[in-house]
Design an enzyme around this catalytic site. Structure first.
Site, short mmCIF file in Angstrom:
data_model
loop_
_atom_site.label_atom_id
_atom_site.label_comp_id
_atom_site.label_asym_id
_atom_site.label_seq_id
_atom_site.Cartn_x
_atom_site.Cartn_y
_atom_site.Cartn_z
N HIS A 1 -3.71 5.09 4.05
CA HIS A 1 -4.89 4.24 4.06
C HIS A 1 -6.07 4.93 3.37
O HIS A 1 -6.75 4.35 2.54
CB HIS A 1 -5.26 3.89 5.49
CG HIS A 1 -6.57 3.17 5.61
ND1 HIS A 1 -6.73 1.88 5.19
CD2 HIS A 1 -7.79 3.59 6.07
CE1 HIS A 1 -7.99 1.51 5.39
NE2 HIS A 1 -8.65 2.53 5.92
N ARG B 1 0.85 -1.19 0.00
CA ARG B 1 0.00 0.00 0.00
C ARG B 1 0.88 1.24 0.00
O ARG B 1 1.41 1.64 1.04
CB ARG B 1 -0.91 0.01 1.23
CG ARG B 1 -2.08 1.00 1.13
CD ARG B 1 -2.73 1.25 2.48
NE ARG B 1 -1.95 2.20 3.25
CZ ARG B 1 -1.89 2.25 4.58
NH1 ARG B 1 -2.56 1.38 5.30
NH2 ARG B 1 -1.14 3.16 5.19
N TYR C 1 3.12 6.27 11.70
CA TYR C 1 3.36 4.87 12.04
C TYR C 1 4.29 4.11 11.10
O TYR C 1 4.57 2.94 11.31
CB TYR C 1 2.03 4.11 12.17
CG TYR C 1 1.13 4.16 10.96
CD1 TYR C 1 1.38 3.35 9.85
CD2 TYR C 1 0.04 5.02 10.90
CE1 TYR C 1 0.56 3.40 8.73
CE2 TYR C 1 -0.79 5.07 9.79
CZ TYR C 1 -0.53 4.25 8.71
OH TYR C 1 -1.33 4.31 7.60
C1 LIG Z 1 -15.83 -4.66 10.71
C2 LIG Z 1 -14.90 -3.51 10.53
N1 LIG Z 1 -13.96 -3.26 11.46
C3 LIG Z 1 -13.13 -2.20 11.34
C4 LIG Z 1 -13.21 -1.37 10.25
C5 LIG Z 1 -12.28 -0.15 10.13
N2 LIG Z 1 -11.29 -0.31 9.07
C6 LIG Z 1 -11.50 0.15 7.83
S1 LIG Z 1 -10.28 -0.25 6.77
C7 LIG Z 1 -9.38 -1.04 7.98
C8 LIG Z 1 -8.09 -1.70 7.65
C9 LIG Z 1 -8.25 -2.83 6.67
O1 LIG Z 1 -7.00 -3.34 6.30
P1 LIG Z 1 -6.83 -4.42 5.15
O2 LIG Z 1 -7.87 -5.47 5.29
O3 LIG Z 1 -5.43 -4.87 5.15
O4 LIG Z 1 -7.19 -3.64 3.81
P2 LIG Z 1 -6.40 -2.43 3.15
O5 LIG Z 1 -6.96 -1.18 3.75
O6 LIG Z 1 -4.96 -2.61 3.41
O7 LIG Z 1 -6.72 -2.49 1.70
C10 LIG Z 1 -10.08 -0.96 9.20
C11 LIG Z 1 -9.60 -1.53 10.46
C12 LIG Z 1 -14.20 -1.68 9.30
N3 LIG Z 1 -14.37 -0.93 8.19
N4 LIG Z 1 -15.03 -2.73 9.46
#
Ligand SMILES: Cc1ncc(C[n+]2csc(CCOP(=O)(O)OP(=O)(O)O)c2C)c(N)n1
Ligand SMILES: Cc1ncc(C[n+]2csc(CCOP(=O)(O)OP(=O)(O)O)c2C)c(N)n1
Ligand SMILES: [Mg+2]
Ligand SMILES: [Mg+2]
Lengths: 338, 409, 338, 409
Positions: D311, D307, D320
């Site tokens: 985010h 990435r 971080y």
């Molecule tokens: C059930 C739930 N818990 C927490 C979140 C908050 N949240 C949004 S994106 C994220 C990180 C996701 O990381 P990853 O699965 O690695 O996907 P990336 O963003 O790296 O594409 C979090 C914790 C959410 N959207 N839904």
């Protein structure tokens, strides 16, 4: 006394609690190194080490379930759910486990734990960053449900929650994190430093769970509110000039029914406001209780001003949000002489 | 548009009613065939053990291979007694339920070795997070049977005040975490408890328990993820008794792989073990508990066994499996197998068995009788309805006091 | 017309629906080969094959989530949750997914599916086989919530639910499966064959979702009930001799408010009964609505007779269950001349 | 009581800020080194592939090994264009967000190859269940950019009526299932959709998408269990971009194993692939889709990528991870890598790239301009508030009509 934002107050509550009791541990998604997406736990990992403040996998069920186990062991876990909208995967562990452990073991095992979660709308967060699921907790016996409206209460209530021997759901209205939002979204943002209740002592103090407070005395109508809606109700009272008595419930369960009854017996009118959807919202419980206990004092039906019964929309944030205009209209209607 | 044939849904076939074994015999290793790795082995080095079966006792009751430990006869006689007592207990409780003295019961017939041998390697202070089929954990530590029966009868002496369905014991003192009724939830709780022990620099370990069917639940995954990340001192037990009510283990994803293999993707070492072999259970439990105690982290163990009895007193297995499926005891009766071993070692006899059985039956009957003195579900002394409002919270809030008054208390 | 138990009526609804529409599929734990622990799906796998009626892994989240995907594809899945008490792991998929899919895609994707679950107490099932979680569904916009009280309605409503284009939560009061239990647990069990509403046609018919029915006409007090409590309310009316009008809501969401208002305007008194815990139960919503809409007709506050705010106990089944005695007392109180 | 030392909690260490790669280089296989199994391979025979990395393009842009396919230059130029267009789109949307025209945006910078190449092997009618980082699935099928921007702006032409946060697209016609916002939920839905396709004897396949962090969610497990049991035609994509907001993949359990390995315990074949290698992504996607289409069941693929961007627009990664962590492009820029390959084949040039970039920027800018004509979040035409009450149910129930009236509509 220093002025603190709600975020700083919440952080201070955890800091003070971790300092006083090394059984307090704090964890959740992005909570450790980063300090949380809203920065509520910033600095805690550095100060208390990674075994007492750490990042958790993205598993709300795991977070709550692990907290139940830790609490059963004897710790006092404070778990963060990143947004209340994401608590559903952890709902089973909250409802079937944390809430019932004391009862089903006759007190042999208990779950003294806090589940913190930012809630509510007003930030253009769409359906998954705006929800107010408090009624899903108040229906569950064994849980306490707390929701502060200002930094002073936030810190005092969170310390109480951490010290409480029962599981506490601690809802943090995210729109209040950085200022006392009153629903007038078209006006300049007001910082907490301009608000009396941002005076937050450095050290340990508590605000009791189960006690409401009258935020504004009045004689024309009682408004029952909590979280962001306390400020909205104040704005509505000021905007309409109606002599409303505004009660900040602070704790939804156990409910401070005495304070409510006292006020409604005085005013004879009652408006309940919340952001959550109307049907089966906590406002229904409040209306049901008020009409039952104050029936012969009521001059008008108890009214509810709430979010609509739709998922939380994105573009229609302000048409959805029960702002001062809608609350004001209810105050006018509740106090109108027919 | 496409050259491909129509798709179709695969629905796992059921074990044939003719095949009484209903256990995938292709993965049964002979006794003694599976090696015993060092406790600090790298998990990736023992992936093959998830597809084999650790067995110690052979058909003649001889202990074989690296997992065979030199155990005192007294220790084994205690094991035999624990299992026999568990079975006697089940039989007696079934009788009470049929007599209408309680609402419900669940036996663990055929699975006694798993809980009894596992408990024997724990220390005081360790914590089990059991399912409803590990009554052996209490019995193997000589927990008072009267106390257990009180819970079954929901009577006035029930330590959990008649609040839970029978078999949902709770006994902190016995390192026996409250059984929830909701499947799987306790698995991640055990991991959380073990994390707490590690956070506090304690030396106590936790044991999580789950059935084959329940490994499909979300909290199984949550537990493995957390165990993988924080490496807490926890033993993740999967009791594969081949059935989840009417569903064979294939419906939980066990059709072409094993539940032990689930651990691989989480870098958690895992073993697949003959759960009807008291010596194998004891040896592997010891290994896993030592790993936990040495801060080497979690271990997942699939105990292969067979649910001989109906799922519960509400169940009628004749509707979904061959009537004699259970009679075949696919892996043998764990009690008989340990007995044969002791006899082969000259440390036991058929007569002593018969005698012990009578003695245990007596003991349990006496305990049941004593418990009945404290009342039963429908008769005799019971908890006052006022107690229903207690323990919802530590201090009774006003609305519960009001409700209690409304009920007349 | 054949007399059917509630189980047979429910089974017949699925049978008829699978026969008429091969997009209807039925699955859940023990639902396929065995036909369900309550035998509601018995024979369906044999008749329609294992691709249309099959066993599911013990994963409520998986069951509901897979159903959402199937529904989005264009099937009409009917998923069984073995007991309502076990729906919590699937609650996220119900709330965040099934309920919101149509809204968040402006109708591009939809989730026409039914989640069936046995609910309610009266069988000595303890805390995990006795719950009535209806209020946790009625608070969620986008769901319909249905709960029949007899075989005729059960079949007609379930067919309607399967044909409905929105997700429907179909709650089956398990204590009614084999007979019209009226709460007099100390009296001999009555079979459905003795009850008029067990006359269930063989073929296709529907009972509309969203329509309540007056089960017993009366002028002294309106009783709002659903599921098992309809029969309990009838017993209470008979026992006390009070001329109660008993409304069987049948659908909680969308609520047939017209039928309710019409009755309360006539009687001026209202008692709401349900098995679920009191606080934030669906009775709160009913009381709130009734007092708001019928305020000037009400002679007494709306009363709620409900399960207590404790987890469902085992040994105290009958002290917990809101039986005819407690309902009768409320009727007396509601109709007393002060 | 015990001879054991105190326990302690393991908390995964974070990638050192010095180590810009932040990718476990021990598991990087050289291009061409990993074999290409037959599509009907037994899953157990390719367990090793979960610990390797399928790569086709080497450092010189040459295609290597068994996964290298003979692809027409036009196909690759289309791939390059798709990725460049995706990046141009991201850049433009970031600008709109910074200008306050919308509330939120999420880029997929560095991950373009995964979605773009995957989409290129699907057929019309197949269904993706994406996360918020697969805008490439739409762009690679030349979905109208205006339509996408309308959603970002929540304007009057937004096909989902402004109801969702920007980036939460939905387009059934494009085989693009609605993005939920709740992580993981769509993974089991994809499996359910694929089961439906199999039940109906259809030929369409589904693709599930999830991030490394979200594999910890319950529904990941549910999906794997159901996929394991019913073997439906579904591709289970895990996009491992090393980060979940501020949490490195070790917090999701990737510290000492891979996400591809998660599939082993479910007997689902899995591969670990260089997600920044367009040719590798395309080849493996094709393999997995063929498996699905031939009724051979599910495949899990871990796409290893990085990435590069924050985010989301609400995020500040400097808090971080090392400021230059993203600049290092641990696996290389997928666009550059494909470009180099095309140039090496004599099918492309730097000049054409520069020209195409300008052209795409123009095209996107024009689309954005057009979309702005339909309004933006805070300005211009938008959906009537009356629409807020629609689509909650198919037919609007009375209480919603009342509420709409109360709002004045
Ligand atoms: C059930 C739930 N818990 C927490 C979140 C908050 N949240 C949004 S994106 C994220 C990180 C996701 O990381 P990853 O699965 O690695 O996907 P990336 O963003 O790296 O594409 C979090 C914790 C959410 N959207 N839904
Ligand atoms: C969350 C949840 N879903 C469903 C049930 C109903 N149920 C009780 S036991 C059981 C079967 C469990 O099988 P398994 O895990 O193999 O354990 P075993 O009974 O074989 O010991 C089911 C489905 C439940 N108790 N909890
Ligand atoms: Mg089993
Ligand atoms: Mg990621």
């Amino acid at each position: 006394m220093p002025s603190r934002t709600m975020i700083e107050a919440i952080r201070s509550a955890m800091d003070v609690s971790m300092e006083r009791d090394d059984k307090v541990v704090v964890f959740g998604e992005d909570v450790g190194f980063f300090g949380g997406v809203f920065r509520c736990t910033e600095g805690l990992q550095k100060k208390y080490g990674a075994s007492r403040c750490f990042d958790a996998p993205i598993s709300e069920s795991g977070i709550v379930g692990a907290a139940v186990g830790m609490a059963a062991y004897g710790l006092r876990p404070v778990a963060e759910i990143q947004f209340a909208d994401y608590m559903y995967p952890g709902y089973d562990q909250i409802v079937s486990e944390a809430a019932r452990l004391r009862f089903r073991t006759a007190g042999d095992f208990t779950a003294p734990m806090v589940v913190r979660m930012p809630c509510g709308g007003g930030i253009f967060g769409g359906q998954t960053h705006s929800q107010s699921p408090e009624a899903l907790f108040t229906h569950v016996s064994g849980l306490k449900t707390v929701i502060p409206s200002n930094p002073y209460d936030a810190k005092g209530l969170l310390i109480s929650a951490i010290e409480d021997d029962d599981p506490v759901i601690f809802l943090e209205p995210k729109r209040l994190y950085n200022g006392p939002f009153d629903g007038h979204h078209d006006r300049p943002v007001v910082p907490w430093s301009k608000h009396d209740l941002s005076e937050v002592p450095d050290g340990h103090y508590t605000v009791p769970i189960g006690k409401a407070v009258v935020r504004r005395e009045g004689s024309a109508v009682t408004v029952l509110a909590y979280g962001t809606m306390v400020h909205v109700a104040e704005a509505a009272a000021n905007d309409t000039g109606i002599d409303a008595e505004i009660i900040d419930l602070r704790t939804l369960m156990p409910l401070d029914i005495d304070t409510i009854v006292r006020s409604v017996e005085k005013t004879g009118r009652c408006v309940v406001v919340h952001e959550a959807t109307r049907t089966s919202g906590f406002g229904a419980e409040l209306a049901a209780e008020v009409q039952e206990r104050c029936f012969y004092h009521l001059e008008k039906p108890v009214q509810r001003v709430t979010g609509w019964d739709t998922p939380y929309p994105h573009v229609h944030e302000w048409e959805y949000f029960p702002g001062p205009k809608r609350v004001g209209e209810a105050l006018i209607e509740a106090t109108a002489k027919d | 548009m496409t050259e491909f044939a129509p798709l179709s849904l695969h629905v796992p076939t059921r074990p044939s009613p003719q095949d009484n074994a209903t256990i995938d015999t292709s993965r049964l290793s002979p006794a003694g065939a599976v090696r015993r790795p060092a406790v600090d082995v790298d998990p990736t080095e023992i992936h093959d053990l998830a597809y084999k079966l650790v067995r110690v006792l052979d058909e003649n009751g001889e202990a074989q291979g690296e997992w065979a430990a030199a155990l005192e006869p007294d220790v084994l006689r205690k094991g035999l007694r624990d299992m026999m007592k568990t079975r006697a207990y089940d039989q007696r409780m079934m009788r009470l339920q049929r007599q209408g003295l309680t609402s419900f019961y669940m036996q663990c017939t055929g699975e006694e070795a798993v809980a009894c041998a596992f408990q024997s390697v724990l220390e005081k202070g360790d914590m089990n997070f059991p399912t409803y089929r590990q009554q052996g954990l209490l019995i193997a530590q000589d927990w008072p049977v009267v106390d257990m029966v009180n819970q079954i009868l929901s009577n006035s002496a029930d330590r959990i005040k008649g609040r839970q369905l029978p078999v949902m014991y709770s006994a902190k003192e016995a390192g026996f975490f409250s059984i929830s009724g909701n499947l799987g939830t306790q698995y991640i709780q055990a991991v959380g408890w073990a994390m707490a022990s590690a956070i506090r620099n304690d030396t106590r370990v936790a044991a999580a328990w789950i059935g084959d069917g329940s490994t499909a639940e979300s909290d199984f995954h949550a537990a493995l993820v957390f165990a993988s990340v924080y490496r807490p001192p926890v033993i993740l037990n999967v009791v594969n008794n081949q059935w989840a009510i009417s569903s064979p283990q294939s419906i939980a994803g066990g059709e072409r792989t094993t539940f032990a293999a689930r651990a691989h993707g989480y870098n958690i070492p895992s073993l697949r073990v003959d759960g009807n072999d008291y010596l194998a259970v004891k040896a592997v439990s010891e290994w896993a508990v030592e790993r936990a105690r040495r801060n080497l982290g979690p271990t997942l163990i699939e105990w292969v066994t067979y649910r001989v009895a109906p799922h519960s007193t509400s169940d009628d297995p004749s509707k979904y499996r061959a009537k004699d499926a259970s009679a075949a005891w696919p892996l043998g009766d764990p009690i008989t197998r340990l007995k044969t071993h002791l006899i082969a070692r000259g440390e036991w006899s058929e007569e002593r068995s018969v005698q012990l059985e009578a003695e245990l039956d007596q003991e349990i009957a006496a305990a049941a009788q004593e418990a009945r003195g404290f009342g039963t579900l429908h008769d005799g002394p019971k908890q006052s309805p006022a107690t229903m409002f207690e323990d919802v919270y530590k201090d009774m809030p006003r609305h519960l006091r009001e409700q209690r008054q409304k009920l007349g208390y």
